[in-house]
Scaffold this motif. Structure first.
Motif, mmCIF file in Angstrom:
data_model
loop_
_atom_site.group_PDB
_atom_site.id
_atom_site.type_symbol
_atom_site.label_atom_id
_atom_site.label_comp_id
_atom_site.label_asym_id
_atom_site.label_seq_id
_atom_site.Cartn_x
_atom_site.Cartn_y
_atom_site.Cartn_z
ATOM 1 N N LEU A 122 -4.848 -0.287 -11.776
ATOM 2 C CA LEU A 122 -3.982 -1.133 -10.953
ATOM 3 C C LEU A 122 -4.072 -2.590 -11.386
ATOM 4 C CD1 LEU A 122 -2.039 -0.540 -8.661
ATOM 5 C CD2 LEU A 122 -3.843 -1.129 -7.045
ATOM 6 N N ALA A 123 -5.256 -3.003 -11.871
ATOM 7 C CA ALA A 123 -5.436 -4.374 -12.336
ATOM 8 C C ALA A 123 -5.003 -4.550 -13.788
ATOM 9 C CB ALA A 123 -6.903 -4.791 -12.196
ATOM 10 N N ARG A 124 -4.522 -3.480 -14.411
ATOM 11 C CA ARG A 124 -4.053 -3.510 -15.801
ATOM 12 C C ARG A 124 -5.182 -3.886 -16.775
ATOM 13 N NH1 ARG A 124 -0.270 -1.914 -12.945
ATOM 14 N NH2 ARG A 124 1.930 -2.325 -13.318
ATOM 15 N N GLN A 145 -9.676 -12.729 -14.369
ATOM 16 C CA GLN A 145 -8.855 -12.648 -13.169
ATOM 17 C C GLN A 145 -8.609 -11.196 -12.774
ATOM 18 O OE1 GLN A 145 -4.463 -13.146 -13.217
ATOM 19 N NE2 GLN A 145 -4.973 -15.171 -12.422
ATOM 20 N N ARG A 146 -8.338 -10.361 -13.771
ATOM 21 C CA ARG A 146 -8.079 -8.944 -13.494
ATOM 22 C C ARG A 146 -9.333 -8.232 -12.985
ATOM 23 N NH1 ARG A 146 -5.011 -7.747 -19.032
ATOM 24 N NH2 ARG A 146 -5.471 -9.943 -19.411
ATOM 25 N N VAL A 147 -10.514 -8.651 -13.480
ATOM 26 C CA VAL A 147 -11.762 -8.066 -12.987
ATOM 27 C C VAL A 147 -11.963 -8.410 -11.509
ATOM 28 C CG1 VAL A 147 -14.279 -8.133 -13.177
ATOM 29 C CG2 VAL A 147 -12.880 -7.985 -15.239
ATOM 30 N N VAL A 148 -11.694 -9.663 -11.137
ATOM 31 C CA VAL A 148 -11.830 -10.065 -9.735
ATOM 32 C C VAL A 148 -10.852 -9.288 -8.855
ATOM 33 C CG1 VAL A 148 -11.640 -11.994 -8.124
ATOM 34 C CG2 VAL A 148 -12.698 -12.347 -10.351
ATOM 35 N N LEU A 149 -9.639 -9.060 -9.343
ATOM 36 C CA LEU A 149 -8.670 -8.255 -8.599
ATOM 37 C C LEU A 149 -9.188 -6.831 -8.425
ATOM 38 C CD1 LEU A 149 -5.956 -7.669 -7.280
ATOM 39 C CD2 LEU A 149 -4.962 -7.416 -9.568
ATOM 40 N N ALA A 150 -9.748 -6.252 -9.493
ATOM 41 C CA ALA A 150 -10.311 -4.902 -9.404
ATOM 42 C C ALA A 150 -11.433 -4.852 -8.371
ATOM 43 C CB ALA A 150 -10.822 -4.452 -10.772
ATOM 44 N N GLN A 151 -12.255 -5.900 -8.304
ATOM 45 C CA GLN A 151 -13.319 -5.956 -7.294
ATOM 46 C C GLN A 151 -12.739 -5.913 -5.882
ATOM 47 O OE1 GLN A 151 -15.385 -9.584 -8.478
ATOM 48 N NE2 GLN A 151 -17.119 -8.395 -9.185
ATOM 49 N N ALA A 152 -11.679 -6.699 -5.658
ATOM 50 C CA ALA A 152 -11.065 -6.743 -4.332
ATOM 51 C C ALA A 152 -10.503 -5.380 -3.951
ATOM 52 C CB ALA A 152 -9.958 -7.803 -4.304
ATOM 53 N N LEU A 153 -9.892 -4.697 -4.900
ATOM 54 C CA LEU A 153 -9.329 -3.382 -4.636
ATOM 55 C C LEU A 153 -10.433 -2.378 -4.305
ATOM 56 C CD1 LEU A 153 -6.699 -3.316 -7.517
ATOM 57 C CD2 LEU A 153 -6.230 -3.583 -5.078
ATOM 58 N N LEU A 154 -11.545 -2.443 -5.023
ATOM 59 C CA LEU A 154 -12.653 -1.527 -4.773
ATOM 60 C C LEU A 154 -13.283 -1.763 -3.405
ATOM 61 C CD1 LEU A 154 -14.358 -1.487 -8.290
ATOM 62 C CD2 LEU A 154 -13.244 0.437 -7.152
ATOM 63 N N GLY A 156 -11.680 -2.327 -0.831
ATOM 64 C CA GLY A 156 -10.756 -1.832 0.174
ATOM 65 C C GLY A 156 -10.003 -2.925 0.892
ATOM 66 N N ALA A 157 -9.618 -3.969 0.165
ATOM 67 C CA ALA A 157 -8.950 -5.112 0.792
ATOM 68 C C ALA A 157 -7.609 -4.713 1.408
ATOM 69 C CB ALA A 157 -8.739 -6.212 -0.249
ATOM 70 N N ASP A 158 -7.370 -5.208 2.614
ATOM 71 C CA ASP A 158 -6.058 -5.080 3.251
ATOM 72 C C ASP A 158 -5.174 -6.277 2.920
ATOM 73 O OD1 ASP A 158 -6.667 -2.663 4.564
ATOM 74 O OD2 ASP A 158 -7.701 -3.764 6.153
ATOM 75 N N VAL A 159 -5.828 -7.392 2.571
ATOM 76 C CA VAL A 159 -5.126 -8.631 2.219
ATOM 77 C C VAL A 159 -5.765 -9.163 0.938
ATOM 78 C CG1 VAL A 159 -4.512 -10.978 2.928
ATOM 79 C CG2 VAL A 159 -4.741 -9.164 4.661
ATOM 80 N N VAL A 160 -4.942 -9.588 -0.019
ATOM 81 C CA VAL A 160 -5.429 -10.232 -1.243
ATOM 82 C C VAL A 160 -4.836 -11.627 -1.301
ATOM 83 C CG1 VAL A 160 -5.343 -10.249 -3.764
ATOM 84 C CG2 VAL A 160 -5.805 -8.121 -2.554
ATOM 85 N N VAL A 161 -5.717 -12.640 -1.365
ATOM 86 C CA VAL A 161 -5.299 -14.032 -1.497
ATOM 87 C C VAL A 161 -5.424 -14.400 -2.976
ATOM 88 C CG1 VAL A 161 -5.723 -16.417 -0.812
ATOM 89 C CG2 VAL A 161 -6.089 -14.552 0.835
ATOM 90 N N ALA A 185 1.072 -4.904 -3.878
ATOM 91 C CA ALA A 185 1.889 -4.893 -2.666
ATOM 92 C C ALA A 185 2.466 -3.499 -2.403
ATOM 93 C CB ALA A 185 3.001 -5.931 -2.766
ATOM 94 N N ARG A 186 2.834 -2.803 -3.477
ATOM 95 C CA ARG A 186 3.379 -1.449 -3.295
ATOM 96 C C ARG A 186 2.344 -0.481 -2.740
ATOM 97 N NH1 ARG A 186 6.155 -2.727 -8.165
ATOM 98 N NH2 ARG A 186 4.575 -1.655 -9.417
ATOM 99 N N GLU A 187 1.067 -0.814 -2.881
ATOM 100 C CA GLU A 187 0.000 0.007 -2.298
ATOM 101 C C GLU A 187 -0.148 -0.243 -0.795
ATOM 102 O OE1 GLU A 187 -2.445 2.199 -3.871
ATOM 103 O OE2 GLU A 187 -0.885 2.219 -5.425
ATOM 104 N N GLY A 188 0.695 -1.126 -0.242
ATOM 105 C CA GLY A 188 0.635 -1.440 1.176
ATOM 106 C C GLY A 188 -0.281 -2.590 1.512
ATOM 107 N N ILE A 189 -0.770 -3.300 0.508
ATOM 108 C CA ILE A 189 -1.667 -4.433 0.706
ATOM 109 C C ILE A 189 -0.840 -5.710 0.848
ATOM 110 C CG2 ILE A 189 -3.508 -5.807 -0.371
ATOM 111 C CD1 ILE A 189 -4.350 -3.221 -1.829
ATOM 112 N N ALA A 190 -1.206 -6.554 1.799
ATOM 113 C CA ALA A 190 -0.536 -7.845 1.959
ATOM 114 C C ALA A 190 -1.062 -8.808 0.902
ATOM 115 C CB ALA A 190 -0.778 -8.408 3.352
ATOM 116 N N VAL A 191 -0.171 -9.502 0.219
ATOM 117 C CA VAL A 191 -0.549 -10.464 -0.816
ATOM 118 C C VAL A 191 -0.149 -11.856 -0.350
ATOM 119 C CG1 VAL A 191 -0.201 -11.225 -3.205
ATOM 120 C CG2 VAL A 191 -0.295 -8.770 -2.669
ATOM 121 N N VAL A 192 -1.116 -12.764 -0.374
ATOM 122 C CA VAL A 192 -0.858 -14.180 -0.065
ATOM 123 C C VAL A 192 -0.966 -14.936 -1.379
ATOM 124 C CG1 VAL A 192 -1.553 -16.212 1.247
ATOM 125 C CG2 VAL A 192 -1.778 -13.924 2.256
#
Length: 512
Positions: A122-124, A145-154, A156-161, A185-192
């Motif tokens: 998902l983080a490409r 940046q992509r590693v930090v995004l992968a961490q947030a996904l793991l 179980g974030a409902d919101v990603v800033v 966002a398509r996974e149902g996560i809110a993105v700020v």
């Protein structure tokens, strides 16, 4: 729809300065909400409030409702939140294990492996062993940046800033970032999305809040706001998305800096091979390329910050020592490097004005009084008030610190000024002001040569010449107008096409 997070009437003040004043924010699952505005408008303060994070000593009032422990944060400089002593694979597997405690022991290893592969996809990021064995410093900024995004996904974030996620990224990488956040966002996560990059906001956002001086001056669905912004400040900001860069100075003089051919290494890996390059007074050379192409390595070699290179670098015909420590005071003053991560280049305990002024004292023997006067004048011309200049670095925004870093470099009165992505943290109006200042400096000072390390081809339009880097090699070099309008190398063509695509105005994802 029930919001994933909500802020009501938030007020944040530090040392008597109001950072956020009465902000309301409502973010919905599966939608991208963009906060835009000039540097220092309160975007990051508002975004961090969703994590319960505020500046030290802040006085906070208001109501913040966000799922505790389930708000992920992608900072503007992601390397600052990664453990430098842990390999990437170990970092991600440790997080995945915290989510597997409910499983029988025999099932945990398979679960961890599956979740890490899902987050990487998902983080490409590739799940190749070579990537997972790297340490954070061995990754480009975009990869971090992509590693930090992968961490947030793991987690179980409902919101990603996402705080300025396209800062320092080329047009191709920016498009990839848009794709990644749209997939989240398509996974149902809110993105700020906190961003000054209006092309990315246009492509990605479902809803937009425009901030100015800590207040929301307009809030609306993205389509309506782009079509007819009502508040004058919102209209002016959105209209600035396509502001032209200043014309490049035409007069050039003698060659002040000669490079190479140059070969640079990270460990045993060769990361840069450049042909001979020259930089003349009255000239601006823009070095462009995607993240990880070798742009910053080249700049650090010239500045004496990367010793592991082979090749000759001369200033006015005299060889420059590889290491900064071996250069004379005159050589230090003559070649100045303005860092991309301005915050890391300042002492957090001393006022910005004092640190900028110290340059003139240390390199030119100026008195403290004269240095302070010169520093304040330079900071003011770059758009920082005396009140801001007298604050500590942690009281300034990223864009304000970038302008302070540029002022510090200028106080050295350099022959060569190397600017590494210095407009990447600025909104379009502030960027234009900084570019105007640089163009004026090159024009007014006959002995100055400017090198711009940039991903932003609008910024590169300031240059007289452009060198395009790909995989550590200069694949094209020529007059700026020629490279921008009629590139010859296939990679240059792709880069220019991506730039034109990012300015097309059409959303890159369907609206929810």
């Amino acid at each position: 729809m029930k919001p994933a997070a909500e802020i009501k009437n938030l007020r944040v003040a530090v040392d008597g300065r109001t950072l956020v004043d009465g902000v309301d924010l409502r973010v919905l699952p599966g939608r991208v909400t963009a906060l835009v505005g000039p540097s220092g408008s309160g975007k990051t303060t508002t975004g961090l409030a969703l994590l319960g994070e505020y500046p030290a000593g802040a006085h906070v009032t208001g109501d913040v409702r966000a799922p505790r422990g389930r708000v992920g944060y992608i900072p503007q400089h992601p390397g600052s939140v990664l453990n430098p002593a842990r390999r990437i694979g170990a970092l991600l597997r440790d997080i995945a294990r915290t989510r597997s405690r409910h499983l029988p022991r025999r099932e945990r290893a398979a679960f961890v492996g599956e979740r890490v592969r899902w987050a990487l996809s998902l983080a490409r990021l590739p799940d190749a062993t070579a990537m997972l064995r790297r340490f954070p410093h061995q990754l480009s900024g975009g990869q971090q940046q992509r590693v930090v995004l992968a961490q947030a996904l793991l987690l179980g974030a409902d919101v990603v800033v996402a705080d300025e996620p396209t800062t320092g990224q080329d047009a191709l990488t920016r498009r990839s970032i848009v794709d990644r956040l749209a997939a989240v966002a398509r996974e149902g996560i809110a993105v700020v999305l906190l961003s000054h990059d209006l092309d990315v906001v246009r492509a990605l956002a479902d809803d937009i809040l425009v901030l100015h001086d800590g207040r929301v001056v307009e809030s609306a669905p993205a389509e309506r706001l782009w079509r007819a912004a009502r508040h004058p400040r919102a209209a002016a900001l959105l209209a600035s998305a396509s502001a032209p860069a200043p014309l490049a100075p035409q007069a050039v003089g003698e060659t002040v800096l000669r490079v190479g051919p140059l070969t640079a290494r990270h460990g045993r890996t060769t990361v840069l091979r450049t042909p001979a390059l020259g930089l003349r007074t009255g000239e601006c050379l823009a070095v462009v390329g995607r993240s990880g192409s070798g742009k910053t390595t080249l700049a650090r070699c010239l500045a004496g910050l990367h010793r592991h290179h082979d090749g000759r670098i001369t200033l006015d015909g005299t060889p420059l020592p590889r290491s900064l420590r071996d250069r004379t005071r005159q050589q230090l003053a003559s070649v100045q490097y303005v860092f991309q991560d301005a915050k890391a280049s300042f002492d957090e305990h001393r006022p910005v004005l004092d640190q900028v002024a110290r340059t003139a004292v240390r390199l030119h023997g100026a008195s403290e009084a004269d240095a302070l006067t010169e520093a304040l004048g330079t900071l003011t011309r770059l758009g920082l008030t005396e009140d801001l200049a007298r604050r500590r670095p942690d009281r300034l925004s990223g864009g304000e610190l970038q302008r302070a870093a540029l002022a510090r470099g200028l106080l050295a009165r350099p022959r060569v000024l190397i600017c590494d992505e210095i407009t990447s943290g600025l909104d379009t109006l502030s960027r234009q002001a900084v570019l105007d200042t640089l163009a004026g400096l090159v024009h007014d000072r006959g002995d100055l040569a400017l090198m711009l390390i940039t991903h932003d081809l609008t910024t590169a339009a300031l240059a007289t010449r452009i060198a395009v880097l790909e995989a550590g090699e200069v694949v094209e070099e020529g007059p700026a107008h020629q490279v921008l309008t009629a590139p010859q190398h296939p990679f240059s063509v792709r880069l220019m096409e991506a730039r034109r695509g990012s300015h097309g105005g059409a959303p890159l994802r369907s609206r929810g």
